[in-house]
Design an enzyme around this catalytic site. Sequence first.
Site, PDB file in Angstrom:
ATOM      1  N   TYR A  38       0.832  -1.198   0.000  1.00 23.17           N
ATOM      2  CA  TYR A  38       0.000   0.000   0.000  1.00 23.17           C
ATOM      3  C   TYR A  38       0.872   1.256   0.000  1.00 23.17           C
ATOM      4  O   TYR A  38       1.813   1.385   0.792  1.00 23.17           O
ATOM      5  CB  TYR A  38      -0.921   0.027   1.229  1.00 23.17           C
ATOM      6  CG  TYR A  38      -1.882   1.188   1.179  1.00 23.17           C
ATOM      7  CD1 TYR A  38      -3.010   1.134   0.354  1.00 23.17           C
ATOM      8  CD2 TYR A  38      -1.661   2.337   1.912  1.00 23.17           C
ATOM      9  CE1 TYR A  38      -3.886   2.202   0.271  1.00 23.17           C
ATOM     10  CE2 TYR A  38      -2.532   3.413   1.843  1.00 23.17           C
ATOM     11  CZ  TYR A  38      -3.642   3.343   1.021  1.00 23.17           C
ATOM     12  OH  TYR A  38      -4.507   4.410   0.931  1.00 23.17           O
ATOM     13  N   GLN A  56     -10.640   0.394   2.158  1.00 22.41           N
ATOM     14  CA  GLN A  56     -11.186  -0.479   1.114  1.00 22.41           C
ATOM     15  C   GLN A  56     -10.085  -1.174   0.321  1.00 22.41           C
ATOM     16  O   GLN A  56     -10.267  -2.305  -0.166  1.00 22.41           O
ATOM     17  CB  GLN A  56     -12.117   0.305   0.188  1.00 22.41           C
ATOM     18  CG  GLN A  56     -11.497   1.442  -0.581  1.00 22.41           C
ATOM     19  CD  GLN A  56     -11.543   2.772   0.167  1.00 22.41           C
ATOM     20  OE1 GLN A  56     -11.626   2.802   1.393  1.00 22.41           O
ATOM     21  NE2 GLN A  56     -11.500   3.862  -0.584  1.00 22.41           N
ATOM     22  N   ASN A 104      -3.170   6.131   6.583  1.00 25.21           N
ATOM     23  CA  ASN A 104      -3.814   6.906   7.639  1.00 25.21           C
ATOM     24  C   ASN A 104      -4.434   5.981   8.686  1.00 25.21           C
ATOM     25  O   ASN A 104      -4.263   4.758   8.647  1.00 25.21           O
ATOM     26  CB  ASN A 104      -4.845   7.864   7.053  1.00 25.21           C
ATOM     27  CG  ASN A 104      -5.964   7.143   6.317  1.00 25.21           C
ATOM     28  OD1 ASN A 104      -6.225   5.963   6.551  1.00 25.21           O
ATOM     29  ND2 ASN A 104      -6.643   7.852   5.430  1.00 25.21           N
ATOM     30  N   THR A 117       4.019   9.900  11.687  1.00 31.75           N
ATOM     31  CA  THR A 117       5.475   9.881  11.702  1.00 31.75           C
ATOM     32  C   THR A 117       6.016  10.659  12.894  1.00 31.75           C
ATOM     33  O   THR A 117       5.340  11.535  13.455  1.00 31.75           O
ATOM     34  CB  THR A 117       6.036  10.451  10.390  1.00 31.75           C
ATOM     35  OG1 THR A 117       7.455  10.216  10.343  1.00 31.75           O
ATOM     36  CG2 THR A 117       5.781  11.943  10.280  1.00 31.75           C
ATOM     37  N   GLN A 136       9.888  16.506   9.542  1.00 32.39           N
ATOM     38  CA  GLN A 136       8.891  15.483   9.850  1.00 32.39           C
ATOM     39  C   GLN A 136       7.533  16.093  10.173  1.00 32.39           C
ATOM     40  O   GLN A 136       6.492  15.509   9.868  1.00 32.39           O
ATOM     41  CB  GLN A 136       9.376  14.598  10.996  1.00 32.39           C
ATOM     42  CG  GLN A 136      10.574  13.750  10.649  1.00 32.39           C
ATOM     43  CD  GLN A 136      10.365  12.911   9.402  1.00 32.39           C
ATOM     44  OE1 GLN A 136       9.521  12.025   9.362  1.00 32.39           O
ATOM     45  NE2 GLN A 136      11.126  13.207   8.349  1.00 32.39           N
ATOM     46  N   HIS A 171       4.865  16.321   7.368  1.00 32.48           N
ATOM     47  CA  HIS A 171       4.050  15.199   6.911  1.00 32.48           C
ATOM     48  C   HIS A 171       2.584  15.334   7.301  1.00 32.48           C
ATOM     49  O   HIS A 171       1.692  15.020   6.516  1.00 32.48           O
ATOM     50  CB  HIS A 171       4.580  13.878   7.493  1.00 32.48           C
ATOM     51  CG  HIS A 171       5.729  13.297   6.739  1.00 32.48           C
ATOM     52  ND1 HIS A 171       5.584  12.656   5.540  1.00 32.48           N
ATOM     53  CD2 HIS A 171       7.047  13.245   7.035  1.00 32.48           C
ATOM     54  CE1 HIS A 171       6.763  12.234   5.110  1.00 32.48           C
ATOM     55  NE2 HIS A 171       7.670  12.581   6.003  1.00 32.48           N
ATOM     56  N   GLU A 174      10.424   6.475  15.885  1.00 35.70           N
ATOM     57  CA  GLU A 174      10.502   5.947  14.523  1.00 35.70           C
ATOM     58  C   GLU A 174      11.843   6.328  13.910  1.00 35.70           C
ATOM     59  O   GLU A 174      12.559   5.489  13.356  1.00 35.70           O
ATOM     60  CB  GLU A 174       9.352   6.519  13.701  1.00 35.70           C
ATOM     61  CG  GLU A 174       9.366   6.106  12.242  1.00 35.70           C
ATOM     62  CD  GLU A 174       8.327   6.859  11.429  1.00 35.70           C
ATOM     63  OE1 GLU A 174       8.013   6.388  10.322  1.00 35.70           O
ATOM     64  OE2 GLU A 174       7.844   7.920  11.870  1.00 35.70           O
ATOM     65  N   HIS A 175      12.193   7.606  13.983  1.00 39.52           N
ATOM     66  CA  HIS A 175      13.491   8.109  13.526  1.00 39.52           C
ATOM     67  C   HIS A 175      14.187   8.773  14.711  1.00 39.52           C
ATOM     68  O   HIS A 175      13.611   9.643  15.355  1.00 39.52           O
ATOM     69  CB  HIS A 175      13.337   9.174  12.435  1.00 39.52           C
ATOM     70  CG  HIS A 175      12.401   8.816  11.322  1.00 39.52           C
ATOM     71  ND1 HIS A 175      11.070   9.178  11.325  1.00 39.52           N
ATOM     72  CD2 HIS A 175      12.616   8.151  10.170  1.00 39.52           C
ATOM     73  CE1 HIS A 175      10.498   8.752  10.214  1.00 39.52           C
ATOM     74  NE2 HIS A 175      11.405   8.117   9.491  1.00 39.52           N
ATOM     75  N   ASP A 188      14.736   8.940   4.225  1.00 40.73           N
ATOM     76  CA  ASP A 188      13.450   8.916   3.532  1.00 40.73           C
ATOM     77  C   ASP A 188      13.607   8.597   2.049  1.00 40.73           C
ATOM     78  O   ASP A 188      12.682   8.067   1.424  1.00 40.73           O
ATOM     79  CB  ASP A 188      12.751  10.277   3.667  1.00 40.73           C
ATOM     80  CG  ASP A 188      12.097  10.451   5.031  1.00 40.73           C
ATOM     81  OD1 ASP A 188      11.890   9.452   5.720  1.00 40.73           O
ATOM     82  OD2 ASP A 188      11.797  11.606   5.387  1.00 40.73           O
ATOM     83  N   GLU A 233       2.997 -33.388  31.278  1.00 41.78           N
ATOM     84  CA  GLU A 233       1.936 -32.510  30.759  1.00 41.78           C
ATOM     85  C   GLU A 233       0.596 -33.230  30.653  1.00 41.78           C
ATOM     86  O   GLU A 233      -0.377 -32.650  30.159  1.00 41.78           O
ATOM     87  CB  GLU A 233       2.353 -31.953  29.392  1.00 41.78           C
ATOM     88  CG  GLU A 233       3.550 -31.021  29.474  1.00 41.78           C
ATOM     89  CD  GLU A 233       3.874 -30.329  28.155  1.00 41.78           C
ATOM     90  OE1 GLU A 233       3.283 -30.687  27.119  1.00 41.78           O
ATOM     91  OE2 GLU A 233       4.720 -29.417  28.186  1.00 41.78           O
ATOM     92  N   HIS A 286       0.940 -38.113  23.161  1.00 37.74           N
ATOM     93  CA  HIS A 286       2.191 -37.612  22.596  1.00 37.74           C
ATOM     94  C   HIS A 286       3.288 -38.671  22.714  1.00 37.74           C
ATOM     95  O   HIS A 286       4.032 -38.931  21.763  1.00 37.74           O
ATOM     96  CB  HIS A 286       2.639 -36.330  23.326  1.00 37.74           C
ATOM     97  CG  HIS A 286       1.885 -35.099  22.923  1.00 37.74           C
ATOM     98  ND1 HIS A 286       0.534 -34.980  23.052  1.00 37.74           N
ATOM     99  CD2 HIS A 286       2.335 -33.928  22.395  1.00 37.74           C
ATOM    100  CE1 HIS A 286       0.155 -33.791  22.627  1.00 37.74           C
ATOM    101  NE2 HIS A 286       1.228 -33.128  22.211  1.00 37.74           N
TER     102      HIS A 286
END
Length: 448
Positions: A129, A197, A228, A251, A273, A276, A342-343, A376, A430, A435
């Site tokens: 995506y 979707q 998003n 971000t 950043q 964004h 993240e960064h 990036d 067990e 087994h």
Amino acid sequence: MLATIDLRSQPLGARQLRAALPRAEYDVEAALSAVRPICDDVHDRGAEALYEYGERFDGVRPSSLRVPAEVLTAAVDVLDADVRAALEVSIERARAVHADQRRTDTTTRLHESGTVTERWVPVDRVGLYVPGGRAVYPSSVVMNVVPAQLAGVGSLAVASPPQKENVGVFAGYPHPTILAACALLGVDEVWAMGGAQAIAGFAHGFVDDASGDGGECEPVSLVTGPGNIYVAAAKRLLKGLVGIDAEAGPTEIAVLADATADPDHVAADLISQAEHDPLAGSVLITDSTQLADEVARAVERRAAATKHSERVVEALSGRQSAIVLVDDLDAGLRVADAYAAEHLEVITEDAPAVAARVRNAGAIFVGAHSPVSLGDYVAGSNHVLPTGGSAAHSSGLSVQSFLRGIHVVEYSAQALAEVAPHVLALSEAEDLPAHGEAVTARTGEVVQ
């Protein structure tokens, strides 16, 4: 604009830091109620639902959901020469870095005739995506496609929202720069669908008669890529039916800096950043009050002059952005690890040594000449990274994201007989006697 959080002489335990550090309000759970009927509708009605949601949310209905081959070719033909050159460098460097991530099969011999082999097998099919909201992200095409290709994924498809501003041959399709990036990477299956979707379309599959012979989108095994909050919610909802890379949030950047840092450089990176998204987080962690003051002034000056000033100011003024004052670099490292950015930029004296002590970050940018924007685009690293503190337990997108480790166990009769008593002992402990019986059925008198 930037709030100040003073943690000097404060306890820096995990609980205290979790409460004190800035975070965006980002409630994926609350978005589930909005995306559930969309995902269910795509499951039930397939392509027609995807067309309708494209009209509703993106303001355009493409003539076909799958982007025709001639449109991909046209996108390369009209691509700006400088942008093409930059994308080719980005692809080349990303391939070089990600090629070194490929796992090799390993065999461990536990007996002369008893082995366990770990095979690394790529997923069969992935849906990648690429968002298309406030900005155009051909770089995200590169970051998703390159590791999937180098992992050996046999079938991959890209989805990106249709753009109502497109005209001519591109009308109703994703942004032509996105399409050009796909073509440069050799991706020929591209779908004009966005949001929750699109994730549902990948998860359930669908048939679009308007797309001709190539109009069937087979269900995927894994979905990756940022988006998003509705994309993140759809991933959460459909996780299990498909694998996901992460529920990406807004971000974020943290800069760990001391008095040696250039305040103008730090300010520029914080703003990069914030550009964004209004929910983007920009955090400076420093033991220098002078640097903090100078960065605050530089941020105000730069934020007023930058192109997306309104968005930047909203992000920098939000609860997710701040200057955090600490007693020293040791305290700064504890804060950075608790924030798990993240960064993370480390701009300090002897930055490599300081960066080597960091445990929690999606990616670390070391020294005065390694800004996040390098990562990036053309550093070769991947920019699809864990957000919201999840870097404390998760990694960014890589070749490994598209591989599955499968243990292959091969024991001879002699090797099984040697460990059979241990299997029996544990099966009895067990209270799972069948087994053990599965072993004695083979070994007979050897273990009786």
